[in-house]
Design a protein around this motif. Structure first.
Motif, PDB file in Angstrom:
ATOM      1  N   ILE A 207       0.836  -1.209   0.000  1.00 36.99           N
ATOM      2  CA  ILE A 207       0.000   0.000   0.000  1.00 36.99           C
ATOM      3  C   ILE A 207       0.868   1.255   0.000  1.00 36.99           C
ATOM      4  N   ARG A 208       1.941   1.251   0.825  1.00 39.21           N
ATOM      5  CA  ARG A 208       2.790   2.446   0.882  1.00 39.21           C
ATOM      6  C   ARG A 208       3.525   2.664  -0.438  1.00 39.21           C
ATOM      7  N   THR A 209       3.832   1.562  -1.136  1.00 36.13           N
ATOM      8  CA  THR A 209       4.533   1.695  -2.414  1.00 36.13           C
ATOM      9  C   THR A 209       3.574   2.163  -3.510  1.00 36.13           C
ATOM     10  N   LEU A 210       2.391   1.586  -3.511  1.00 32.44           N
ATOM     11  CA  LEU A 210       1.407   1.979  -4.538  1.00 32.44           C
ATOM     12  C   LEU A 210       0.943   3.412  -4.341  1.00 32.44           C
ATOM     13  N   PHE A 211       0.839   3.815  -3.048  1.00 33.13           N
ATOM     14  CA  PHE A 211       0.246   5.133  -2.745  1.00 33.13           C
ATOM     15  C   PHE A 211       1.157   5.916  -1.795  1.00 33.13           C
ATOM     16  N   PRO A 212       2.284   6.450  -2.316  1.00 31.38           N
ATOM     17  CA  PRO A 212       3.232   7.141  -1.422  1.00 31.38           C
ATOM     18  C   PRO A 212       2.596   8.316  -0.678  1.00 31.38           C
ATOM     19  N   SER A 213       1.547   8.900  -1.226  1.00 32.79           N
ATOM     20  CA  SER A 213       0.933  10.061  -0.544  1.00 32.79           C
ATOM     21  C   SER A 213       0.110   9.641   0.676  1.00 32.79           C
ATOM     22  N   VAL A 214      -0.189   8.348   0.781  1.00 34.85           N
ATOM     23  CA  VAL A 214      -0.978   7.878   1.929  1.00 34.85           C
ATOM     24  C   VAL A 214      -0.023   7.531   3.060  1.00 34.85           C
ATOM     25  N   LYS A 215      -0.013   8.395   4.079  1.00 33.29           N
ATOM     26  CA  LYS A 215       0.958   8.198   5.161  1.00 33.29           C
ATOM     27  C   LYS A 215       0.373   7.362   6.298  1.00 33.29           C
ATOM     28  N   ASP A 216      -0.941   7.328   6.374  1.00 32.63           N
ATOM     29  CA  ASP A 216      -1.575   6.704   7.534  1.00 32.63           C
ATOM     30  C   ASP A 216      -2.393   5.487   7.113  1.00 32.63           C
ATOM     31  N   VAL A 217      -2.229   4.425   7.910  1.00 29.21           N
ATOM     32  CA  VAL A 217      -2.874   3.155   7.576  1.00 29.21           C
ATOM     33  C   VAL A 217      -3.639   2.663   8.795  1.00 29.21           C
ATOM     34  N   MET A 218      -4.860   2.191   8.554  1.00 31.01           N
ATOM     35  CA  MET A 218      -5.687   1.673   9.654  1.00 31.01           C
ATOM     36  C   MET A 218      -5.760   0.149   9.543  1.00 31.01           C
ATOM     37  N   ILE A 219      -5.574  -0.501  10.679  1.00 31.74           N
ATOM     38  CA  ILE A 219      -5.532  -1.967  10.686  1.00 31.74           C
ATOM     39  C   ILE A 219      -6.597  -2.511  11.642  1.00 31.74           C
ATOM     40  N   GLY A 220      -7.390  -3.441  11.165  1.00 31.33           N
ATOM     41  CA  GLY A 220      -8.399  -4.074  12.014  1.00 31.33           C
ATOM     42  C   GLY A 220      -8.068  -5.531  12.271  1.00 31.33           C
ATOM     43  N   ARG A 221      -8.652  -6.410  11.431  1.00 28.77           N
ATOM     44  CA  ARG A 221      -8.514  -7.846  11.694  1.00 28.77           C
ATOM     45  C   ARG A 221      -7.073  -8.305  11.765  1.00 28.77           C
ATOM     46  N   GLY A 222      -6.188  -7.687  10.968  1.00 32.88           N
ATOM     47  CA  GLY A 222      -4.779  -8.092  10.957  1.00 32.88           C
ATOM     48  C   GLY A 222      -4.151  -8.062  12.339  1.00 32.88           C
ATOM     49  N   ALA A 223      -4.595  -7.100  13.170  1.00 32.65           N
ATOM     50  CA  ALA A 223      -4.009  -6.967  14.514  1.00 32.65           C
ATOM     51  C   ALA A 223      -4.558  -8.022  15.459  1.00 32.65           C
ATOM     52  N   LEU A 224      -5.685  -8.614  15.096  1.00 33.37           N
ATOM     53  CA  LEU A 224      -6.205  -9.693  15.944  1.00 33.37           C
ATOM     54  C   LEU A 224      -5.673 -11.049  15.469  1.00 33.37           C
ATOM     55  N   TYR A 225      -5.499 -11.194  14.163  1.00 31.27           N
ATOM     56  CA  TYR A 225      -4.895 -12.434  13.660  1.00 31.27           C
ATOM     57  C   TYR A 225      -3.456 -12.552  14.160  1.00 31.27           C
ATOM     58  N   ASN A 226      -2.789 -11.379  14.241  1.00 31.57           N
ATOM     59  CA  ASN A 226      -1.379 -11.349  14.636  1.00 31.57           C
ATOM     60  C   ASN A 226      -1.111 -10.072  15.423  1.00 31.57           C
ATOM     61  N   PRO A 227      -1.233 -10.140  16.763  1.00 32.72           N
ATOM     62  CA  PRO A 227      -1.095  -8.921  17.562  1.00 32.72           C
ATOM     63  C   PRO A 227       0.275  -8.247  17.433  1.00 32.72           C
ATOM     64  N   LEU A 228       1.274  -8.987  16.951  1.00 34.21           N
ATOM     65  CA  LEU A 228       2.598  -8.374  16.779  1.00 34.21           C
ATOM     66  C   LEU A 228       2.704  -7.549  15.494  1.00 34.21           C
ATOM     67  N   LEU A 229       1.660  -7.611  14.658  1.00 31.30           N
ATOM     68  CA  LEU A 229       1.748  -6.975  13.338  1.00 31.30           C
ATOM     69  C   LEU A 229       2.174  -5.500  13.377  1.00 31.30           C
ATOM     70  N   PRO A 230       1.527  -4.646  14.189  1.00 32.42           N
ATOM     71  CA  PRO A 230       1.974  -3.235  14.140  1.00 32.42           C
ATOM     72  C   PRO A 230       3.431  -3.068  14.535  1.00 32.42           C
ATOM     73  N   MET A 231       3.915  -3.871  15.499  1.00 35.48           N
ATOM     74  CA  MET A 231       5.335  -3.776  15.885  1.00 35.48           C
ATOM     75  C   MET A 231       6.231  -4.299  14.759  1.00 35.48           C
ATOM     76  N   GLN A 232       5.776  -5.344  14.065  1.00 32.97           N
ATOM     77  CA  GLN A 232       6.567  -5.844  12.931  1.00 32.97           C
ATOM     78  C   GLN A 232       6.679  -4.762  11.855  1.00 32.97           C
ATOM     79  N   ILE A 233       5.551  -4.072  11.614  1.00 33.27           N
ATOM     80  CA  ILE A 233       5.572  -3.011  10.599  1.00 33.27           C
ATOM     81  C   ILE A 233       6.523  -1.886  11.032  1.00 33.27           C
ATOM     82  N   ARG A 234       6.419  -1.487  12.297  1.00 31.41           N
ATOM     83  CA  ARG A 234       7.290  -0.408  12.786  1.00 31.41           C
ATOM     84  C   ARG A 234       8.763  -0.799  12.708  1.00 31.41           C
TER      85      ARG A 234
END
Ligand SMILES: Cc1cc2nc3c(=O)[nH]c(=O)nc-3n(C[C@H](O)[C@H](O)[C@H](O)COP(=O)(O)O)c2cc1C
Length: 318
Positions: A207-234
């Motif tokens: 998403i960040r590559t396709l849309f460089p102007s989009v700086k903010d991303v909202m995550i729902g189910r991904g954070a419940l499937y894998n609670p470490l996801l936001p830390m992995q992204i960071r």
């Protein structure tokens, strides 16, 4: 920014607090599950306002309350009460796909009616003490409904527009409409937050590559499937975020998070039946983070007794 998506019954205060305790500042903020404006009497909303009471949210991540409904006067009333509680922004839900909600032109059900959107914004915006952001889908029946909504949104001083690129009819499955998102992105004159199907750091990168102007991303189910996801992204994309994060090996595991959340559920002042319901709601999603067989995980859902459920979960989270 990484933003935790509103998920009714899931990303409520209990979850936000447990998440913040385990993965401090993994999410920059959250949108609360919606507070419903029912026929102007605020009955539902009053009950759920607890979820966003600042004194209960001190150990949670920063939260922006979300309102669902099209009753302008109730909207103004509740938003301004939230402002009195200390909130400076509210979010308008124009995305809920549930048929009984949409049938009353609420949530994504308002998207086929641009003039209703304009009329509500016309009444509400000048009288709000808070700022306003919106969360939309592409439409209810058709992804082209958004074409008539964007010029209206552009006429008002919104702080952001979160787009989940599906129609209401699609509910939460079927393909995300990236082509339509690509087409509308340059037409929106507000900061755009992308939301939908981010379940891995790879999805985030795409998403960040396709849309460089989009700086903010909202995550729902991904954070419940894998609670470490936001830390992995960071961790993988430190240049995208201000805060330094602990190495992933020092973060609590998904198992530890599940145990911690269930500990909080057990502390709730509700019946055992209510605790079982809550544990099972979370288990459906969170158990995906565990390596056990589907059959073994299903045993939790098929058990009706709290002790058995806790024993089964304990075996899988040791
Ligand atoms: C059980 C459930 C409850 C939801 N509740 C809300 C809600 O209260 N407000 C809202 O705007 N969206 C709600 N959503 C939609 C999510 O915020 C999000 O837009 C959707 O799940 C897509 O993002 P994801 O693929 O990252 O999960 C809900 C979704 C689910 C599955």
């Amino acid at each position: 920014m990484l933003i935790l998506a509103p998920m009714q019954g899931l990303t409520e205060l209990l979850f936000r607090r447990a998440f913040q305790r385990c993965y401090h500042n993994a999410f920059d903020c959250a949108i609360s599950p919606f507070l419903s404006l029912t026929h102007g009497n605020l009955k539902d909303a009053t009950v759920k306002v607890e979820d966003v009471l600042p004194k209960l949210n001190t150990n949670s991540m920063p939260v922006i309350p979300q309102l669902l409904g099209h009753e302008a006067e109730s909207f103004i009333d509740l938003a301004n009460r939230l402002n009195d509680l200390g909130y400076s922004e509210v979010n308008w839900n124009m995305g809920c796909p549930m048929r009984r909600v949409a049938a009353k032109h609420r949530g994504s059900g308002i998207l086929p009616y641009p003039e209703e959107v304009r009329s509500i914004l016309d009444t509400v915006v000048p009288r709000l003490k808070t700022t306003l952001s919106v969360k939309v889908r592409l439409g209810y029946y058709s992804p082209d409904e958004i074409d008539h909504i964007i010029p209206i949104l552009n006429d008002y001083p919104l702080t952001s527009v979160t787009v989940h690129p599906r129609t209401g009819k699609q509910m939460y499955s079927g393909l995300i409409n990236i082509d339509k998102f690509t087409q509308i992105l340059p037409l929106i004159n507000h900061p755009v937050i992308y939301n939908g199907d981010i379940c891995t750091p790879y999805d985030y990168r795409r998403i960040r590559t396709l849309f460089p102007s989009v700086k903010d991303v909202m995550i729902g189910r991904g954070a419940l499937y894998n609670p470490l996801l936001p830390m992995q992204i960071r961790t993988e994309f430190p240049e995208d975020f201000d805060s330094a994060v602990l190495p992933l090996t020092q973060q609590p595991t998904a198992k530890q998070f599940i145990v911690s959340l269930i500990g909080d559920i057990l502390q709730m002042n509700v019946s055992n039946q209510a605790k079982i319901r809550k544990i099972k709601e979370y288990w459906c999603l969170l158990s995906k983070a565990l390596p056990d067989s589907e059959e073994r995980k299903r045993r939790v859902l098929h058990s009706a007794d709290l002790e058995t459920i806790l024993r089964l979960i304990d075996e899988m989270t040791k």
